[in-house]
Write a protein that holds these residues in place. Structure first.
Motif, mmCIF file in Angstrom:
data_model
loop_
_atom_site.group_PDB
_atom_site.id
_atom_site.type_symbol
_atom_site.label_atom_id
_atom_site.label_comp_id
_atom_site.label_asym_id
_atom_site.label_seq_id
_atom_site.Cartn_x
_atom_site.Cartn_y
_atom_site.Cartn_z
ATOM 1 N N TRP A 1 -1.622 -8.242 -26.184
ATOM 2 C CA TRP A 1 -0.575 -8.317 -25.154
ATOM 3 C C TRP A 1 -0.910 -7.303 -24.068
ATOM 4 N N GLN A 2 -1.179 -7.774 -22.877
ATOM 5 C CA GLN A 2 -1.573 -6.861 -21.798
ATOM 6 C C GLN A 2 -1.162 -7.420 -20.447
ATOM 7 N N SER B 1 -0.185 -17.606 -20.617
ATOM 8 C CA SER B 1 0.990 -17.127 -19.904
ATOM 9 C C SER B 1 2.210 -18.007 -20.136
ATOM 10 N N TYR C 1 4.624 -14.325 -29.904
ATOM 11 C CA TYR C 1 4.457 -14.153 -28.449
ATOM 12 C C TYR C 1 4.741 -15.455 -27.713
ATOM 13 N N ASP D 1 1.586 -8.253 -19.135
ATOM 14 C CA ASP D 1 2.566 -9.350 -19.178
ATOM 15 C C ASP D 1 1.989 -10.704 -19.571
ATOM 16 N N HIS D 2 0.796 -10.694 -20.133
ATOM 17 C CA HIS D 2 0.197 -11.937 -20.629
ATOM 18 C C HIS D 2 -0.346 -11.710 -22.030
ATOM 19 N N VAL D 3 -0.570 -12.829 -22.732
ATOM 20 C CA VAL D 3 -1.272 -12.759 -24.010
ATOM 21 C C VAL D 3 -2.736 -13.101 -23.740
ATOM 22 N N GLN E 1 3.384 -7.917 -34.706
ATOM 23 C CA GLN E 1 1.949 -7.634 -34.604
ATOM 24 C C GLN E 1 1.606 -6.282 -35.246
ATOM 25 N N GLN F 1 5.998 -7.763 -30.610
ATOM 26 C CA GLN F 1 5.121 -6.593 -30.748
ATOM 27 C C GLN F 1 5.269 -5.957 -32.132
ATOM 28 N N LEU G 1 10.486 -9.782 -26.862
ATOM 29 C CA LEU G 1 9.158 -9.191 -26.666
ATOM 30 C C LEU G 1 8.937 -8.052 -27.665
#
Ligand code: MRU
Length: 353
Positions: free
Chosen positions: A13-14, A36, A62, A16-18, A133, A130, A126
């Motif tokens: 996750w970076q 996205s 996600y 605002d996208h996977v 994960q 996370q 969100l």
């Protein structure tokens, strides 16, 4: 023991996208795919850009957030209804790995239980993705520790055999079955890993072998049909595999070929371990006969790369998973320790739902 993780993370996750490692391109190309939108995540799971039960769970979590982000209404009830459709879309991708259903259900539950406006719900979703994960990464390390302690003591270092890819690529990182192998390797107790190539999609040859080469783990690649011979020759001390769904009685669905591996392990009196997080246990099913088994496109059988390997005019049967009966399983290595299949129900209360 605080083991470092492997450096392989299939879901990132970076900004605002996977980002997903494209597992269909390994080992020849290492590519990251940006995801996205929920629809793209569903396609990525179905086409196995991301695969392996816990990694599918993380990706789906996600995917739920991406879907939530696309919902425009500010009305809470309407939002929850639309989020259920998002969950249905993701759940329609692959039927066997229960982590997909476990993760989407957990996300739905968080949305229902979060108090406040729709934006609060989105933030909570969100954070939960996370958390799923991070928890999976910690879980894999714990599985590695427990597996290390449970494996037989031998006069020489251990020779382990695994099937498919239950490694970092199949989880949030580190791996389940391959996590055990990693822990054994890092304690300098591993002589060698035998990796089944795993027909038809070759997750063993493409992915497990790739992970092992990255990390310098001594690995011998064999075709699936060679495992019995290796056991007969005394080359294997224990088998460790992952799982896609374990039922309440310990029956275990995993990659096609796992059942025959369990049978030959029993014939040679070799311990056969399943390494899996509790999120892979489906306590709602009493036995493995009730697990839905995915059937995939026959092209996986008759074509390797660009090459057609069978004549026209054939029928095909391509089940992607099989079910190993609990009685063939020596122990199930979970994040809470190693249990006999019959004792799995004792861990039910610990399952995060
Ligand atoms: O079809 P795949 O590649 O998703 O199948 C993966 C497996 O069968 C793995 O062994 C299982 O998901 C465990 S992953 C830790």
């Amino acid at each position: 023991m605080n083991l470092p993780t492997s450096q392989v993370y299939p879901v990132i996750w970076q900004d605002d996208h996977v980002w997903l490692i494209d597992q269909n391109r390994l080992p020849t190309e290492y590519d990251l795919v940006q995801i996205s939108r929920c629809d793209d995540m569903a396609i990525a799971i179905k086409t196995m850009i991301v695969r392996g039960a816990p990694a599918i769970g993380v990706a789906a979590a996600y995917g739920m957030y991406l879907g939530a982000r696309e919902i425009e209404t500010g009305d809470r009830d309407q939002f929850l209804r639309e989020l259920e459709s998002v969950a249905m879309k993701l759940r329609a991708t692959r039927p066997t790995a229960v982590n997909l259903f476990w993760a989407t259900e957990r996300m739905l539950k968080v949305a229902r239980q979060t108090i406040g406006p729709v934006d609060y719900l989105k933030t909570a979703l969100l954070q939960t993705a996370q958390a799923i994960q991070t928890e999976d990464l910690e879980t894999c390390r714990a599985i590695g520790d427990h597996g290390l302690a449970a494996l037989p003591t031998t006069p020489h270092k251990l020779r382990l055999l695994t099937h498919c890819n239950a490694g970092a690529l199949a989880t949030a990182g580190y791996g389940t079955a391959l996590g055990v192998v990693r822990s054994v390797w890092r304690e300098d107790r591993l002589e060698r890993l035998y990796a089944d190539e795993t027909r038809p999609r070759l997750q063993g040859a493409r992915l497990t072998a790739w992970e092992c080469v990255q990390e310098g783990i001594p690995t011998t690649l064999i075709t699936d049909s060679m495992a019995a011979h290796c056991m007969q020759r005394g080359l294997v001390d224990a088998v460790v595999v992952g799982a896609d769904r374990i039922t309440a009685n310990g029956d275990t669905a995993n990659k096609i070929g796992t059942y025959s591996l369990a049978l030959v392990s029993r014939a040679h009196n070799i311990p056969f371990y399943v390494a899996a997080p509790l999120s892979t246990v489906d306590f709602s099913l009493s036995d493995g006969g009730k697990i839905p088994i995915e059937e995939r496109d026959p092209i996986e059988i008759y074509q390797i790369g660009e090459t057609i390997i069978a004549p026209e005019g054939l029928d095909y049967y391509n089940p992607s998973f099989d079910v190993t009966p609990a009685e063939l399983i020596t122990g199930i290595i979970t994040e809470y320790g190693v249990v006999k299949p019959a004792d799995l129900v004792g861990l039910q209360a610990k399952q995060v739902s």
